[in-house]
Design a protein around this motif. Sequence first.
Motif, PDB file in Angstrom:
ATOM      1  N   GLY A 157       0.827  -1.202   0.000  1.00  0.00           N
ATOM      2  CA  GLY A 157       0.000   0.000   0.000  1.00  0.00           C
ATOM      3  C   GLY A 157       0.859   1.248   0.000  1.00  0.00           C
ATOM      4  N   GLU A 158       0.226   2.362   0.340  1.00  0.00           N
ATOM      5  CA  GLU A 158       0.878   3.678   0.222  1.00  0.00           C
ATOM      6  C   GLU A 158       1.615   4.051   1.518  1.00  0.00           C
ATOM      7  OE1 GLU A 158      -1.574   6.761  -1.591  1.00  0.00           O
ATOM      8  OE2 GLU A 158      -1.086   8.079   0.068  1.00  0.00           O
ATOM      9  N   ALA A 159       0.849   4.305   2.549  1.00  0.00           N
ATOM     10  CA  ALA A 159       1.421   4.790   3.814  1.00  0.00           C
ATOM     11  C   ALA A 159       0.373   4.618   4.901  1.00  0.00           C
ATOM     12  CB  ALA A 159       1.795   6.269   3.702  1.00  0.00           C
ATOM     13  N   PRO A 160       0.803   4.535   6.156  1.00  0.00           N
ATOM     14  CA  PRO A 160      -0.183   4.405   7.229  1.00  0.00           C
ATOM     15  C   PRO A 160      -1.062   5.637   7.321  1.00  0.00           C
ATOM     16  CG  PRO A 160       2.090   4.143   8.055  1.00  0.00           C
ATOM     17  CD  PRO A 160       2.180   4.591   6.636  1.00  0.00           C
ATOM     18  N   GLY A 161      -2.319   5.416   7.692  1.00  0.00           N
ATOM     19  CA  GLY A 161      -3.218   6.515   8.040  1.00  0.00           C
ATOM     20  C   GLY A 161      -3.275   6.635   9.555  1.00  0.00           C
ATOM     21  N   GLU A 164      -3.730   3.297  11.478  1.00  0.00           N
ATOM     22  CA  GLU A 164      -2.527   2.462  11.423  1.00  0.00           C
ATOM     23  C   GLU A 164      -1.436   3.044  12.315  1.00  0.00           C
ATOM     24  OE1 GLU A 164      -4.227   3.536   8.675  1.00  0.00           O
ATOM     25  OE2 GLU A 164      -5.179   1.612   8.213  1.00  0.00           O
ATOM     26  N   PRO A 170      -0.351  -2.109   9.522  1.00  0.00           N
ATOM     27  CA  PRO A 170      -0.900  -1.575   8.282  1.00  0.00           C
ATOM     28  C   PRO A 170      -2.327  -2.029   8.027  1.00  0.00           C
ATOM     29  CG  PRO A 170       0.738  -3.278   7.806  1.00  0.00           C
ATOM     30  CD  PRO A 170       0.728  -3.067   9.294  1.00  0.00           C
ATOM     31  N   PHE A 171      -3.070  -1.188   7.336  1.00  0.00           N
ATOM     32  CA  PHE A 171      -4.401  -1.522   6.852  1.00  0.00           C
ATOM     33  C   PHE A 171      -5.317  -2.075   7.943  1.00  0.00           C
ATOM     34  CE2 PHE A 171      -2.248  -1.237   2.725  1.00  0.00           C
ATOM     35  CZ  PHE A 171      -3.192  -0.516   2.014  1.00  0.00           C
ATOM     36  N   ASN A 197       3.739  -1.290   3.348  1.00  0.00           N
ATOM     37  CA  ASN A 197       3.505   0.002   2.711  1.00  0.00           C
ATOM     38  C   ASN A 197       4.804   0.562   2.149  1.00  0.00           C
ATOM     39  OD1 ASN A 197       0.695   0.750   3.092  1.00  0.00           O
ATOM     40  ND2 ASN A 197       1.137   0.805   5.287  1.00  0.00           N
ATOM     41  N   HIS A 278      -6.483   1.160  -5.048  1.00  0.00           N
ATOM     42  CA  HIS A 278      -6.354   1.187  -3.592  1.00  0.00           C
ATOM     43  C   HIS A 278      -7.743   0.973  -2.991  1.00  0.00           C
ATOM     44  CE1 HIS A 278      -5.564   2.631   0.459  1.00  0.00           C
ATOM     45  NE2 HIS A 278      -4.267   2.546   0.179  1.00  0.00           N
TER      46      HIS A 278
END
Length: 321
Positions: A157-161, A164, A170-171, A197, A278
Amino acid sequence: MSETPYVQLLEATISHLEHLRSQGARHVQVTPGVLQELVTTKGTPDAPVRETRPPAPPTPSRPAGSPLPSVRTGGPLPTVKPFAPSPTPSSTRGGSPAASPSVATSSGGREATDKGAAMEGLRERVLACVQCPNLVAARKNVVFGVGNVDSPLMFVGEAPGADEDLQGEPFVGAAGQLLTKMIQAMGLSRAEVYIGNVLKCRPDTPGQSYGNRKPSPEEMATCLPYLREQIQIIRPRVIVALGATAMEGLFGRAPVRITGERGRWKDFEGIAVMPTFHPSYVLRNQSMETKRQIWEDLLAAMERLGMPISDKQRGYFLKAG
Ligand code: URA
């Protein structure tokens, strides 16, 4: 009180432990080596603290066959059944071969143990990373990656939100819950695949306490070596790249238009990469067509891995009639 990196990391550690306790955890695992390190660090407040979260027990010293602890803390890798037994019967991290195999794992037992140790070493380095001062100052946790190091299937994936960042995994937010459902629709569990990520820290959003931003090219370039190392350790047979940023990170080419690239196999250093949407895009665009497109990309990954696919699975998100 001056907010030295030591104090910031100490507070992040305490807040993470409190979070774990609020979730019912009563114990954390700490290796003797890290305990020793904590004792040393205590007397020198400005020394960098190596971890913001409780570390994992060392994989190699675990007795063969004994269960691994839970992965919720982001520490040790979970007990998993591989998709299938290796050609020469062997276990992954001391577990027994799967009872209901579907595709072969990427390595045998000895190599798997080495992979576990290599991933633990990398994890310790990543948790201690302070290369992006803005991200270090804002992060609650480094989000390293989670899953089976011996899996033939990896999601990037891209990056933690925010979720996360809070949980160190992650995710796990809304997009993550959708990803988990997609993995389950494939007949797998999160613990059977590896999820990582491009960026290991949440992109900071100065002045706002919500929302996410795309990682900058500099942040991606700084963090990418860690993802590359994860991929080199796992050597999955298939990577599913979730969204344009994952593709931009992996292939160092921007901008990527994911609508044009999804569904077409790419090669990343000998590993087949399936670009797809995504999950957060799917959350925003809940049309049957979008769901079918992402599902077709996952079916392609399953086919490539030689996984069995039922008629029911083939028919998901097809319009009736
Ligand atoms: N989106 C990502 O790309 N990665 C996460 O870990 C969570 C949301």
